[in-house]
Design an enzyme around this catalytic site. Structure first.
Site, PDB file in Angstrom:
ATOM      1  N   GLY A 120      29.343  35.950  41.897  1.00 19.53           N
ATOM      2  CA  GLY A 120      29.929  37.222  41.454  1.00 19.53           C
ATOM      3  C   GLY A 120      31.269  37.505  42.096  1.00 19.53           C
ATOM      4  O   GLY A 120      31.328  37.975  43.231  1.00 19.53           O
ATOM      5  N   SER A 128      41.384  37.568  37.967  1.00 19.59           N
ATOM      6  CA  SER A 128      42.546  36.758  38.344  1.00 19.59           C
ATOM      7  C   SER A 128      43.029  37.200  39.722  1.00 19.59           C
ATOM      8  O   SER A 128      43.361  36.376  40.571  1.00 19.59           O
ATOM      9  CB  SER A 128      43.679  36.944  37.327  1.00 19.59           C
ATOM     10  N   GLU A 360      36.763  30.536  35.664  1.00 16.52           N
ATOM     11  CA  GLU A 360      37.153  29.986  36.970  1.00 16.52           C
ATOM     12  C   GLU A 360      38.680  29.902  37.107  1.00 16.52           C
ATOM     13  O   GLU A 360      39.227  28.988  37.715  1.00 16.52           O
ATOM     14  CB  GLU A 360      36.461  28.659  37.263  1.00 16.52           C
ATOM     15  N   GLU A 364      46.842  30.304  33.004  1.00 19.15           N
ATOM     16  CA  GLU A 364      48.001  30.912  33.678  1.00 19.15           C
ATOM     17  C   GLU A 364      47.787  30.899  35.201  1.00 19.15           C
ATOM     18  O   GLU A 364      48.720  30.606  35.959  1.00 19.15           O
ATOM     19  CB  GLU A 364      48.209  32.365  33.190  1.00 19.15           C
TER      20      GLU A 364
END
Ligand code: COS
Length: 381
Positions: A120, A128, A360, A364
């Site tokens: 989590g 991000s 994951e 970008e």
């Protein structure tokens, strides 16, 4: 490219996945159903304990074998591939790497028996920005009191434990982050409704809510304030398995398109005799092979103990973009039957593989991680 032992491992794993996993892939997607039936065979064959040492009940392998296992599972069923990847790389790995002996003894044997562990990090306002977590835990006399939410958690509805990051400072400006091992059965731990997704529809993805969750002090993972780095170190390894997923999915689409093109006749000859189709097939095979070299090289680097985070980001970035390109081209080669949900898996693969460019760390974010590494490398000099 691969040693004999890995070629044999691939053969064995492919046969297993074809026999035990492939038959349910269509139903799992259509019914949005978790691959419950896969758990026992996967556990018995050791695919859910590939990173767990024998002393905790695991069947450990090297990273290339693990990569091959995720690749081969994903070649026939993306939902099973992501379940394997999340459990091994994101669930079991941090307990092994950062956990105390007591934590390892408590959680890893259950994980090796097929009870899933989730990861989590992402939240409505953090993902991000891995350090942007809003979940907060305050230390009380004999426990931490945690409040917050996690979202897009793979296997959330099934996992008996979750590795979760949380702010642990009372100062809201302080980005001190600490990880904890949480258990699903604790009061205050709630699983939200399963997400309705474009792809990987057999994989359970859901919110987790922590409402005055009492976390025993002994469930703190590593040191206070180490959580941010623990999460990023875990993702460095996890990204190899997302690259492997993309490879497997792309391979499944490519094989299907190749066979179809060689058999389907139009204008009195197989469509594969047309140069337009040949070029598509050649590009698909070439790009998959290049991506495979990168994903296996990242695995080798991890096993060799050399810094590999920038390389796993490159491998994940390239493999996932190749995977989506290959799946789209496969539909292009096959036309309407490729677009149809009926007989062929390519439209499912096209939907499934898109996640590899997001999970994951988006493409970008991979570019950002790679670029920071490149810049640092010259600044040091
Ligand atoms: N391994 C170990 N340490 C790392 C690391 C890694 N992979 N990446 C960064 N760090 C360290 C840095 O060296 C720095 O350490 P010091 O404070 O000791 O100097 C610290 O962590 C902070 O690093 P940085 O300043 O780069 O932090 P940022 O907040 O700028 O984070 C990125 C930047 C984008 C790299 C990070 O937030 C990230 O990787 N985000 C993506 C997370 C992700 O993949 N989310 C998807 C959802 S999870 S399935």
């Amino acid at each position: 490219m691969l040693e004999k032992k890995h070629l044999e491992y691939r053969e064995k794993t492919r046969a297993f996945m074809e026999e035990k996993i492939k038959p349910l892939a269509v139903a799992l997607d259509l019914e949005q159903r978790f691959p419950e039936e896969h758990m026992q065979p996967l556990t018995e064959a050791g695919y859910l304990s590939m990173l767990i040492p024998e002393e905790y009940g695991g069947k450990p392998t090297d990273t290339i074998s693990y990569t091959i296992a995720v690749e081969e599972a994903s070649r026939v069923c993306g939902s099973t591939g992501i379940m394997l990847a999340a459990h091994n790389s994101l669930g079991c790995f941090p307990i092994l790497k950062f956990g105390t002996e007591e934590q390892r003894k408590k959680y890893l044997p259950r994980a090796a028996k097929g009870e899933l562990v989730a990861f989590g990090l992402s939240e409505p306002d953090a993902g991000s920005d891995a350090g942007g977590t809003r979940t907060v835990a305050h230390k009380q006399d004999d426990h931490w009191l945690m409040n917050g939410s996690k979202c897009w958690i793979t296997s959330a509805t099934k996992a008996f434990a979750t590795i979760a990051s949380s702010r642990t400072s009372d100062d809201p400006e302080d980005r001190e982050i600490t990880c904890f091992i949480l258990e699903k059965d604790w009061p205050g731990y709630a699983v939200g409704k399963k997400e309705d997704k474009l792809g990987l529809r057999g994989s359970d993805t859901a919110f987790l809510h922590f409402d005055d969750l009492k976390v025993p002090l002994e469930n703190q993972l590593g040191e206070i304030g180490e959580g941010f780095k623990q999460m990023l170190i875990t993702l460095d390894g996890g990204r190899i398995s997302i690259g492997a997923m993309a490879l497997g999915l792309g391979q499944g689409a490519y094989e299907c398109a190749l066979k179809y093109a060689a058999e389907r006749e139009q204008f009195g000859k197989p469509i594969a005799y047309n140069q337009a189709i040949q070029h598509k097939l050649a590009d698909m095979a070439t790009e998959l092979e290049a991506a495979r070299l990168m994903v296996y090289e990242a695995s080798r680097m991890k096993d060799a103990g050399v810094p590999f985070g920038h390389y796993s980001a490159m491998a994940k970035l390239y493999a996932s973009e190749v995977g989506t390109r290959v799946a789209a081209r496969a539909i292009g080669v096959m036309g309407a039957v490729g677009y149809d949900t009926g007989k062929y898996p390519v439209e499912r693969i096209w939907r499934d593989v898109k996640l590899c460019e997001i999970g994951e760390g988006t493409s970008e974010i991979q570019r950002l991680v790679i670029a920071r590494h490149l810049i640092k490398s010259v600044q040091k000099v």
